[in-house]
Every structure is written in C-alpha cells, then in structure tokens.
Design an enzyme around this catalytic site. Structure first.
Site, short mmCIF file in Angstrom:
data_model
loop_
_atom_site.label_atom_id
_atom_site.label_comp_id
_atom_site.label_asym_id
_atom_site.label_seq_id
_atom_site.Cartn_x
_atom_site.Cartn_y
_atom_site.Cartn_z
CE1 TYR A 112 2.05 -0.04 -2.69
CE2 TYR A 112 3.04 1.75 -3.93
CZ TYR A 112 3.15 0.74 -3.00
OH TYR A 112 4.34 0.50 -2.38
CE LYS A 183 6.37 -1.83 -4.27
NZ LYS A 183 7.14 -1.00 -3.34
#
Length: 578
Positions: A112, A183
C-alpha cells in the site's frame, strides 16, 4: 471458468474450512486459492495429478515464508518488491498473505502506501496479470452478468474507484485499480476477510490526464472523463448491478475526486451498504488521535479549536467527523462549527467567497468572526492566534502549514498542542522532519500520515504515532458483516475512533503515543469490529448475519465470538479432490 475448478466449504461461523477441488494437474496448480506450491502433501500431489510436476521434497508454509522473505530482500527497490509480492499473490494467495503477516509493519509499505503510488503510475507499463473488474462504457450495461461470474466466491467486500483522486496524484486512469488491490490486502490482514471474498473494481469513465491519453501503451478507456448526467448514470448502473448481485456485501468507495466523492456517497448510501474511506476513514483516524491526545492532555474535546488545511475529501471528512463528535457531546451544529476552521487553496473558507456545497457548513461568516475582515486568509499563524487553535491538522500543505511561526502561535493557546500532518509523505522534506523531531522533543503531540523512510525513522526514535486508515476500515467492514448492518452511519466511525484510542496502553500514552503500533492492526480491527457491531445493534440497524449459521442475536459475547471465528488466517486449507 474458475467456478468449475473449485468450491469453498464453510463452517457454522462463515469461515472457510476446506476447498472442494474439481481441477487437477496444471489447472489446480494455476489457481491462486488452491495452489500450495512445494507445500502440497504427497497425498495431495497424487490425488490432484501433480505427481512428478514438483520436486519430491515437501516444504511447509513456514519455510516458504522464510524463502520468500529472502527473495523480497534481494530485490533492488520497493517497486520490484511490490511486483514480487503481487506476482506471488497471483500464484499463491495464502503464501502471499502469510508473508505479509510475518512483518506487517514492513510489508504494508510495499503493498500500500507509499509504494502503491508508483504502482499506479506504472500500471500499464508493468501490467502482468489482470485482477478485479474494469467497467467502462463499453461493458457497463452487462455489469450484472459480469458480477454474477464471481458469485461462487461469496463476495463480501468490494473496493471501487473511478480513478480520479489517487493518493494525491490526481487522475491516474486505469491504474487506480492498484489501490483497490492493495487496500483489499489490508482488509484481509486486519479483518481476516479471505482474499476470495474480496473484489477490486475500477469504474473507468475515462481520463483527463493528457499524458495517459497520448501514451500508446495506456490500457484504460482512451476517452476524456464522463461528466454530469452521463457520469452519474454510469455510476448508477454499476450500483444497481452490485445491489442485485451482492445485496449484503460492503462497497467501499475509493479515490474519487472531491467534486464527486461526496455526491456519489450521499446519492447511493441508501441503495447499497457503502462508505468512502477517504472521507469517513480519514475522519475517524484523526478523531482517534484526538481522543488519545485528550487523555494525555487531560482536557475536554469540547474545549478544542481545530484548524484543518485541505478542503478535499480528507479535510472535509475530518471536519464532518469532528462536528458529529461535538454534537454528540452536547453542542448544536452551529456551536460545533465555531470550533472548526478549514483552509483551502485560496485561504480560510469563508462566506465571502464561493465554495462547493460540501465546504459550506464550515465557511466562516465575518459577522460572527469580525477579525476575518482585517485578516489575510492565507496567514496561518494569524488564524491560529485569532481563532485560539489548539489542534492543527494538515491533509496537504507541507511546510506552508506546519512551520515554526505557526507552531509558536499554537503553543500560546495550549500547553501541549496536537499536530497531525496527515498528507502523503512520499517526498517529505528533511527540514520538516527535523522540525517534527524538535517539536516532539518539546512535548508537542504528533501523529503523521502514511509512511515513508524519513518518517519511519522519526516514529521509531521519538514519541510520534502513525495515523493510518488501516486502523479503521478493516474493523468497520468486519463489524458490518457480522452484525448484518443495513447501512453504515457516521456513528460507526465515531465508535471505531474511540475503540482505536482505547487500544493504547497507559505506558504508550505517557510516552506521547496517540495511536497503537501498526503491528497490532489485527487486534485493533477486532476491537473496532465489536464496537461497530454493537453500535449497529443499539441503533436498530442490525439484521441476521447472512454469512453465518451461528447468529449473535444482538448479544455482545456472541458477537465477539462470531468476529473471532469468522476471521480467516493465512494458513493452507484442506483440499478435497473430487
């Protein structure tokens, strides 16, 4: 179709207990959910017709993790490490998640932020394998049929983007789906939502990024972005299809531009179970830090005055959350608004200048604040002085907002100011890092946004905390799923913020820490999920959990049991060949 290769079998809590395998040979090994690589047992190799296709030695998951760690460490840079982990996930989802789980603090920066920003920008050039769904005007009318192809995976969470407001990078076209992929890996790590229950979706309505449109290698829909009624009609067609196929699944909106993020969230919140993490997740993580700071400062939330730099999704999301909390604490909305000041690109948001609808609740009237008439609206230290600011929050701005003069002014208003530089730290300057270290040494409470190397060093050496949305959204999702919540309300994010704050120990508070350590993300998600689930019960929004035979029936002990038992762990499942 993949539905012909396997079928998942669940226990009474909705957790996957085994995989029924119809495939054999290369077909079995090519499925990321079935594949165990060298960890296939001798019996599995025989029954799945894999005998002789692998070396005779059997290497267990622990040894596979160690081997994968060495390979990651041998990569030249972070983007190469990202590519390796994504490729591993495409081959063997369980091993990829076991690897990430082995050192979540290190690997979250690869899957991420900040590395994901590079992956978004290089999406077309480094494309290797398709993941998720890409809807565009050429196939949106078939959205329902396309989504039904994934029914066998029992989709529980989808992260959906229109690619317009990516991580401070703006319009990145088709590359935005990389954020959804990253995510969802955090949903799996934090909430234990198995990877087969997760679906990344790009709503490719075009791009206004001229560099992408001119790039012959660009893989997205090569048109300028839809707008107005065409845009809303496109989103509406997707929403109806998603609702019809996955009526109980959660849809998390991701990286929409401010101009559309609020409109889309508000327009469709009653049609599908949904929230926008850039708005509500950001608001909750900032609130969690403030709740913790109040414990350290031994002050009341209602005595604080907030200055937020950034009037996009993050900044206004924080402002909305603060207003909700202040109202819950007994203020009227009008009173609460007097405590919240927002600075946009052209200065303090006021009624003297036109502003978008989502900013208007926070626009300050010079009749109420006479000092505005004589003030330069971009003079941050002067605003801090006149408004009595005690909490400084930045979702953008860098040194323009967090400078020596501003900090000197806020120190006059409170003994222990709280500052939250929550913008992306990909290019944080050495000067700002030096100042943050100095301010921390002076006793100022500090929480920073997503990580980068310079900030990481500070967080390890000083009392600085990381305010990461990963503390919020996994628990929100899990709490919604187990409680069967019919909608997601602002109350969920307030109780989530309190739950995160309550995870911080007294010793950590004494050290000036205002957020839990990142390696406690799974424990934090469990606490947040229970708080959210019981909030749904209290507000009358809870329904039977569609994913579980075991029903909590509104009982907190049973709800906690379901939360614990439903969560998937990255361990190989039994395979039953058919």
């Amino acid at each position: 179709m993949s539905s012909d290769l396997y079928r998942f079998k669940y226990d009474e809590y909705g957790n996957t207990k085994e995989i029924i395998v119809y495939a054999s040979g290369d077909s079995a090994r090519s499925c990321r959910y079935i594949n165990k690589g060298t960890a296939f047992s001798e019996d599995e190799r025989k029954k799945l017709a894999l005998d002789a296709t692998l070396p005779p030695g059997v290497r267990g998951l622990f040894d596979q993790i160690q081997s994968s760690q060495k390979k990651v460490n041998g990569k030249a840079d972070d983007i190469e490490k990202y590519i390796f982990i994504r490729a591993l996930f495409n081959r063997n989802a369980t091993l990829a998640h076991a690897l990430i789980n082995s050192d979540i603090e290190s690997y979250i920066k690869l899957i991420y932020t900040p590395t994901i920003g590079l992956a978004v920008q290089q999406y077309s050039s480094m494309f290797r394998q398709a993941n998720g769904l890409h809807f565009y005007p050429g196939n949106i009318d078939s959205a329902e049929d396309i989504l039904r192809r994934f029914s066998h995976r029992d989709i529980r969470v989808a992260v959906v983007t229109d690619n317009h407001g990516i991580l401070g990078l703006g319009d990145q076209g088709a590359g935005g789906i990389a954020v959804c992929l990253g995510k969802l890996m955090i949903y799996t790590q934090g909430a234990g939502i198995a990877p087969w229950h997760c679906l990344p979706i790009s709503l490719d309505v075009g791009t206004n990024n001229e560099e992408l449109l001119a790039d012959k290698h660009y893989l997205g829909w090569r048109q300028h972005r839809l707008k107005g009624e065409q845009y809303l009609s496109f989103i509406g067609r997707f929403v109806r299809a998603f609702r019809n196929v996955f009526p109980n699944a959660l849809c998390q909106w991701e990286d929409f531009s401010p101009a559309t993020a609020f409109s889309v969230h508000d327009a469709f919140r009653d049609e599908i179970i949904s929230f926008n993490d850039d708005i509500q997740g950001m608001g909750a993580v900032a609130a969690a830090a403030i709740f913790s700071a109040m414990k350290v400062k031994k002050e009341k939330f209602t005595d604080q005055y907030f200055l937020i730099h950034g009037s996009g999704t993050g900044g206004i999301g924080i402002a909305r959350t603060l207003m909700s909390i202040l109202v819950d604490l007994g203020m009227s909305e009008k009173q609460a608004a007097k405590h919240i000041f927002v600075v946009a690109r052209d200065g303090l948001v006021s009624t003297e200048r036109e502003c978008q609808f989502y900013k208007k609740p926070f626009a300050k009237d010079p009749k109420v604040f006479p000092w505005l008439k004589e003030l330069d609206p971009t003079n941050i230290p002067a605003i801090i002085r006149e408004a009595g600011i005690t909490v400084l929050i930045g979702t953008t701005g860098h040194e323009f907002f967090f400078n020596e003069e501003a900090i000197n002014e806020i120190k006059k208003n409170t003994k222990r100011p709280l500052i939250l530089p929550l913008f992306q730290h990909v290019s944080t300057s050495a000067k700002l890092c030096q100042n943050i270290a100095k301010w921390s040494d002076e006793g100022i409470l500090i929480g920073t946004g997503n990580p980068c190397a310079t900030m990481d060093a500070l967080e390890r050496s000083t009392g600085i905390s990381q305010c990461n949305n990963a503390f919020i959204f996994p628990g929100i999702a899990l709490g919604v799923l187990v409680s069967g919540a019919s909608e997601i309300t602002q109350d969920f994010f307030i109780v989530a913020a309190k739950a995160v704050s309550d995870m911080i120990t007294d010793e950590q508070l004494q050290d000036g820490r205002i957020m839990p350590p990142l390696d406690s993300m799974r424990a934090v998600a469990k606490s947040v999920a229970l708080a959210v689930a019981m909030c749904a019960v209290e507000k009358g929004l809870s329904r039977p959990c569609i994913y579980s035979d075991f029903q909590p029936n509104g009982d907190e002990t049973r709800m906690a049991k379901l939360i614990d038992r439903m969560r998937w762990k990255p361990e190989y499942l039994p395979l039953t060949p058919m």
